[in-house]
Design a protein around this motif. Structure first.
Motif, PDB file in Angstrom:
ATOM      1  N   VAL A  32       0.838  -1.199   0.000  1.00 52.13           N
ATOM      2  CA  VAL A  32       0.000   0.000   0.000  1.00 52.13           C
ATOM      3  C   VAL A  32       0.877   1.256   0.000  1.00 52.13           C
ATOM      4  N   ASP A  33       2.017   1.198   0.655  1.00 50.22           N
ATOM      5  CA  ASP A  33       2.967   2.314   0.547  1.00 50.22           C
ATOM      6  C   ASP A  33       3.302   2.603  -0.914  1.00 50.22           C
ATOM      7  N   GLU A  34       3.562   1.548  -1.668  1.00 49.39           N
ATOM      8  CA  GLU A  34       3.902   1.703  -3.086  1.00 49.39           C
ATOM      9  C   GLU A  34       2.723   2.243  -3.885  1.00 49.39           C
ATOM     10  N   VAL A  35       1.519   1.800  -3.549  1.00 49.43           N
ATOM     11  CA  VAL A  35       0.320   2.299  -4.230  1.00 49.43           C
ATOM     12  C   VAL A  35       0.161   3.795  -4.006  1.00 49.43           C
ATOM     13  N   ILE A  36       0.296   4.231  -2.752  1.00 49.29           N
ATOM     14  CA  ILE A  36       0.153   5.654  -2.432  1.00 49.29           C
ATOM     15  C   ILE A  36       1.191   6.473  -3.193  1.00 49.29           C
ATOM     16  N   LYS A  37       2.408   6.009  -3.165  1.00 46.82           N
ATOM     17  CA  LYS A  37       3.493   6.734  -3.854  1.00 46.82           C
ATOM     18  C   LYS A  37       3.230   6.820  -5.368  1.00 46.82           C
ATOM     19  N   ALA A  38       2.795   5.691  -5.965  1.00 41.57           N
ATOM     20  CA  ALA A  38       2.550   5.662  -7.410  1.00 41.57           C
ATOM     21  C   ALA A  38       1.421   6.613  -7.799  1.00 41.57           C
ATOM     22  N   LEU A  39       0.370   6.686  -6.988  1.00 40.32           N
ATOM     23  CA  LEU A  39      -0.761   7.566  -7.307  1.00 40.32           C
ATOM     24  C   LEU A  39      -0.410   9.028  -7.071  1.00 40.32           C
ATOM     25  N   GLU A  40       0.298   9.312  -5.992  1.00 36.16           N
ATOM     26  CA  GLU A  40       0.667  10.703  -5.695  1.00 36.16           C
ATOM     27  C   GLU A  40       1.615  11.262  -6.751  1.00 36.16           C
ATOM     28  N   GLU A  41       2.505  10.440  -7.264  1.00 29.21           N
ATOM     29  CA  GLU A  41       3.503  10.917  -8.214  1.00 29.21           C
ATOM     30  C   GLU A  41       3.051  10.793  -9.659  1.00 29.21           C
ATOM     31  N   GLY A  42       1.814  10.319  -9.886  1.00 33.92           N
ATOM     32  CA  GLY A  42       1.306  10.223 -11.244  1.00 33.92           C
ATOM     33  C   GLY A  42       1.835   9.044 -12.026  1.00 33.92           C
ATOM     34  N   VAL A  43       2.529   8.116 -11.352  1.00 29.99           N
ATOM     35  CA  VAL A  43       2.972   6.898 -12.032  1.00 29.99           C
ATOM     36  C   VAL A  43       1.753   6.074 -12.452  1.00 29.99           C
ATOM     37  N   LEU A  44       0.709   6.130 -11.638  1.00 30.45           N
ATOM     38  CA  LEU A  44      -0.587   5.545 -11.959  1.00 30.45           C
ATOM     39  C   LEU A  44      -1.665   6.611 -11.800  1.00 30.45           C
ATOM     40  N   ASP A  45      -2.713   6.496 -12.617  1.00 30.14           N
ATOM     41  CA  ASP A  45      -3.856   7.411 -12.474  1.00 30.14           C
ATOM     42  C   ASP A  45      -4.877   6.858 -11.472  1.00 30.14           C
ATOM     43  N   TYR A  46      -5.057   5.542 -11.502  1.00 29.85           N
ATOM     44  CA  TYR A  46      -6.061   4.900 -10.645  1.00 29.85           C
ATOM     45  C   TYR A  46      -5.500   3.581 -10.125  1.00 29.85           C
ATOM     46  N   TYR A  47      -6.046   3.135  -8.992  1.00 26.25           N
ATOM     47  CA  TYR A  47      -5.677   1.823  -8.477  1.00 26.25           C
ATOM     48  C   TYR A  47      -6.835   1.285  -7.641  1.00 26.25           C
ATOM     49  N   MET A  48      -7.039  -0.030  -7.721  1.00 25.66           N
ATOM     50  CA  MET A  48      -8.158  -0.667  -7.032  1.00 25.66           C
ATOM     51  C   MET A  48      -7.624  -1.661  -6.014  1.00 25.66           C
ATOM     52  N   LEU A  49      -8.034  -1.484  -4.734  1.00 26.21           N
ATOM     53  CA  LEU A  49      -7.572  -2.355  -3.652  1.00 26.21           C
ATOM     54  C   LEU A  49      -8.557  -3.493  -3.408  1.00 26.21           C
ATOM     55  N   ASP A  50      -8.922  -4.183  -4.471  1.00 29.83           N
ATOM     56  CA  ASP A  50      -9.633  -5.461  -4.412  1.00 29.83           C
ATOM     57  C   ASP A  50     -11.037  -5.385  -3.827  1.00 29.83           C
ATOM     58  N   GLY A  51     -11.613  -4.204  -3.711  1.00 28.44           N
ATOM     59  CA  GLY A  51     -13.005  -4.100  -3.285  1.00 28.44           C
ATOM     60  C   GLY A  51     -13.285  -4.505  -1.857  1.00 28.44           C
ATOM     61  N   GLN A  52     -12.250  -4.574  -0.993  1.00 31.02           N
ATOM     62  CA  GLN A  52     -12.497  -4.992   0.384  1.00 31.02           C
ATOM     63  C   GLN A  52     -11.745  -4.093   1.364  1.00 31.02           C
ATOM     64  N   MET A  53     -12.440  -3.717   2.435  1.00 31.00           N
ATOM     65  CA  MET A  53     -11.906  -2.738   3.378  1.00 31.00           C
ATOM     66  C   MET A  53     -11.086  -3.361   4.500  1.00 31.00           C
TER      67      MET A  53
END
Length: 879
Positions: A32-53
């Motif tokens: 999740v650290d990597e996901v946050i970094k990728a989205l904040e820096e524009g490496v990814l536009d969107y990301y889905m965490l498997d639909g579960q909280m």
């Protein structure tokens, strides 16, 4: 026309599997650290965490410093979370559990910036017939799923998935799985990938999910999209999400096919249609916890709030979350390593103890706070909203063995089942017990009528001797009977005469033992099998007869092969001791069966066969919010191999609580507390085969007869699971109803009265260990608590089924829910009467949203018409 290929970055995060949730948690924290970094820096536009909280909650528990950054991404729509708490199984999990799963997931997601309103089910082993209406009532109008859809239902990926009540969601079927887009990262064969994902599409908007099980973030996604776009002429890949995909599909306004029913076929993916019997020990305790939460604890907490005991939502949620973590599709199926299943079992035990302790606490708190409390009084609670008249078994402690019981001033007859004498003096190595310290611990049976959704008081007066017969044991008698049935043990067979329908059932039930060459996912018959029919010819017989119940006890030993090697050699050397109790209660039209056995054999399956002698081609079983009729023989059974299905479409099916077969002359319904799998076998004289357990020793095995190809679970390694051989004592509880006809609503009502026990508490100080914490004092409420209470009465509810009663999600009112279990419209569901004065009420949905313009103020709720299989939820506020 240029196709828009919606590239959707995601991960599928199995909560646990051949690894434990603790082991996976470490990777989750860094992922999740990597996901946050990728989205904040524009490496990814969107990301889905498997639909579960649940995984988001776990992450934030130890990464509190990341909460604000995570919330910012969720609010912007870049990070997609929820709506589930866990990716739940749908086939053996109760409807109210599915609702709580979504409610807790959506509440948690909304608190972090907004839960995704997408019915995302990437990997569950089949889709329940009831999911479209559950999604619709939760405000979810679109869904994505993979497994279960076959071409005889729909060839198209885009479709409307409907329930019988008219509810529907726009759905997208991931025919190639949630991992198909990994080819985008790892392969340059763009034309082959485009061809693959376009099969069965009619829209120009096509999904390409890029992710996999516990897969890392693909930091080069934009680069790979650009590479593909250079190579493609008629297709264009765009970084996207499912909201944009469905918006594109909707914009084309195409006439899409409509699909109804459960999706449980293995044409495009494995479905594991016999996973319902893996690790029975887990399924038994999960069933018990679900029953207690839905039918006892939630109603009891609602009752408690009406007399001044504060409602603790967070405490209830804690127990639900413990339970829901065991409902993830692998966890519920028990297709995991032993260390993982040990963790699951411990969570179930924790949920069991917490829920049991809450029921104990509340019954005691209410009882000891009553304004006219007296010694030895018994406060009895009815947590169902219908009147109950049934035989109860109560354990009480008294200073004298002579006593009389009164209910509302009227003496109640009772009988003593057992009586033991104990001392309450402190224990010593050298006992010198005073006669004054002795008391009697008794188990008694009595018949009692209870008002709905509340509690009543029994007065126990010592010193007087009423009409107190004890149960008579007769070891020479071999039959029992009541007003409805006579049950005979004759030459090792159990024969039943149904007095009402004048029907004789010869050799009503027996045990079948076969080999099992399968794994934790699936039953598979060995190449060389030996099927053994086990009767009760060598049983030791005991018969007991009382005023309120009679029982036939059969005890003995089944002899079966110890292993598959012995089956091949035609040897039987393994002893499986058993005890079987067959019970009839006075005035009750059901047969109770309790079976206890100790499994000592390996690699085999045992089933209880009910010989109904019914001629039918359909079975009826309960589902999360209704019933389903299934064919005895799947229409695809003869052609599945030539069509290259992933596994055989067997006649094995899931059940929640009951299964029925009937024709014009006979009807047989079996109710269970924990058994989740059945098959209808035979030709003209159909039998119900309930899988008691499967004992197997591997997580996954390749090349099974019913499931050819690579192993499930892990394709590259045999993972031994000796715990799933179930070398232990196992208990089973069934209720059997025989007759000429079948009613869905009566079946649900009987199940609730049979399976939901009656909590009670005795006011006494002789025995400090009747409940776990009775040894400690309790402060009664400062306000006056009434001696009797009844909130709502559903006695006049017709043909529809009570589902739940609980505090509303906002904590300001209450929720009561009903559903129509049939495929026919019910013109009038009847009325719910308030015994607690005038009420404000309104129809709502499972999200519990209220329209103030549709609120009524009266003491009766008119349920009105129910469409086929419709669910109705009512919001209630008492004056």
């Amino acid at each position: 026309m240029t196709n828009k290929i919606h590239v959707i970055a995601h991960t599928h995060w199995d909560y646990e599997w051949y690894f434990t949730s603790s082991e996976s948690f470490i990777q989750l924290c860094y992922h999740v650290d990597e996901v946050i970094k990728a989205l904040e820096e524009g490496v990814l536009d969107y990301y889905m965490l498997d639909g579960q909280m649940s995984i988001v909650e776990d992450y934030l528990e130890v990464n509190t410093d990341k909460k604000e950054r995570l919330m910012a991404l969720i609010k912007k729509g870049k990070l997609k979370v929820g709506p589930w708490y866990t990716q739940s199984d749908q086939m053996i999990i109760r409807g109210e559990s599915l609702v709580r799963n979504l409610q807790i997931g959506m509440e948690l997601g909304d608190s972090l910036g907004g839960a995704d309103r997408l019915g995302y089910v990437p990997d569950a082993f089949g889709q329940s017939i009831d999911m479209p209406k559950i999604f619709a009532q939760m405000g979810i109008d679109k869904a994505v799923f993979w497994r279960g859809l076959s071409s005889d239902k729909a060839n198209q990926r885009e479709l409307f998935w409907e329930s019988e009540d008219g509810s529907r969601v726009l759905a997208y079927n991931l025919k190639d799985g949630y991992f198909v887009g990994v080819q985008l990262i790892e392969s340059n064969n763009s034309e082959a990938l485009m061809k693959q994902i376009k099969i069965g599409t009619t829209s120009s908007h096509i999904a390409l999910p890029v992710g996999g099980d516990q897969r890392y973030v693909d930091f080069n996604l934009k680069e790979r999209i650009a590479d593909y776009n250079k190579a493609l002429s008629s297709d264009r890949l765009i970084e996207s999400n499912y909201d944009d995909l469905f918006e594109g599909i909707n914009s084309e306004r195409k006439d899409l096919p409509k699909v109804q029913g459960e999706l449980l076929n293995a044409e495009v993916s494995k479905i594991h249609r016999s996973i319902y019997s893996s690790r029975y020990d887990h399924k038994y305790i999960n069933d018990k916890v679900e029953r207690r939460l839905i039918y006892q604890l939630e109603p009891l907490m609602a009752i408690a709030t009406q007399i001044g005991i504060p409602y603790k939502k967070e405490l209830v949620d804690k127990i639900w979350k413990l339970t829901l973590k065991n409902h993830a599709h692998d966890s519920a199926g028990a297709c995991n390593s032993d260390k993982t299943n040990q963790a699951i079992l411990q969570r179930l035990i924790d949920a069991d103890q917490l829920s049991y302790s809450m029921v104990d606490y509340l019954t005691r708190k209410i009882s000891e706070s009553r304004k006219e409390i007296k010694d030895n009084q018994i406060t009895v609670f009815n947590t169902l909203p219908m009147r109950r008249e049934q035989v109860l078994r109560l354990k009480i402690s008294l200073s004298q063995s002579d006593f009389v019981i009164y209910h509302n001033g009227k003496e109640l007859p009772y009988e003593i089942i057992s009586m033991e004498k104990h001392s309450n003096e402190p224990i010593r190595k050298k006992a010198n017990t005073s006669p004054k310290s002795y008391y009697f611990e008794l188990e008694i049976a009595l018949k009692l009528e209870l008002a709905p959704l509340g509690y009543e008081v029994l007065d126990v007066i010592e010193g007087n001797k009423g009409d107190t017969p004890q149960i008579v044991e007769n070891k020479h008698k071999s039959y029992i009977e009541n007003e409805y049935y006579k049950i005979d043990y004759v030459n090792g067979e159990i024969n039943v005469y149904d007095k009402v329908s004048d029907t004789f059932y010869e050799n009503l039930f027996m045990i079948e033992d076969t080999g099992d060459d399968g794994d934790n996912y699936d039953y598979s018959p060995p190449l060389e099998d030996k099927s053994i029919m086990l009767g009760f010819s060598n049983s030791f017989i005991e018969c007991s007869q009382g005023t309120f119940a009679c029982c036939l006890k059969l005890s003995g030993t089944f002899i079966v092969p110890l292993s598959q090697e012995e089956r091949i050699q035609m040897k039987n050397t393994c002893e499986i001791p058993y005890e079987c109790y067959i019970t009839l209660k006075t005035g009750e039209r059901s047969i109770g069966i309790q079976l206890e056995l100790e499994n000592n054999a390996l690699d085999h399956r045992m089933r209880l066969l009910i010989n109904g002698n019914v001629n039918t081609q359909q079975s009826i079983s309960d589902t999360p919010f209704g019933t389903i009729s299934r064919p005895i023989t799947d229409p695809n059974l003869q052609s599945w191999q030539e069509k290259a299905w992933k596994e055989e479409p067997t006649g094995i099916y899931p059940m929640l609580n009951f299964v029925n077969i009937h024709d014009g002359q006979r009807s047989v319904t079996v109710f269970s507390k924990g058994v989740k799998e059945y098959e209808i076998i035979g030709k003209d004289d159909m039998k119900i085969a309930l899988t008691l357990f499967r004992a197997v020793g591997y997580l996954g095995k390749p090349d099974l007869l019913r499931r050819p190809g690579v192993a499930s679970g892990n394709q590259f390694k045999y993972i031994q699971t000796p715990d799933s051989q179930l070398q232990k004592k196992l208990k089973y509880k069934f209720s059997l109803m025989l007759g000429k006809s079948f009613s869905e609503s009566e079946a649900f009502r009987h199940y609730q009265e049979y399976a939901i026990s009656v909590p009670y508490y005795q006011q006494q100080s002789l025995n400090q260990f009747t409940t776990t914490l009775k040894y400690f004092v309790m402060q009664p409420l400062s306000n006056a608590v009434p001696n009797h209470l009844s909130l709502l009465d559903t006695t006049k509810v017709k043909k529809v089924v009570f589902s739940s009663f609980k505090k509303s999600w906002d904590g300001k009112g209450f929720i009561i829910r009903f559903f129509n279990p049939t495929c026919k419209k019910i013109e009038d569901g009847g009325e719910v009467i308030s015994h607690h004065g005038s009420i404000r009420w309104s129809f709502t949905n499972m999200e519990e949203t209220i329209n103030e313009n549709d609120v009524y103020q009266e003491n009766t709720i008119q349920l009105g018409m129910f469409k086929p299989k419709e669910i109705k939820t009512i919001y209630v506020q008492f004056a």
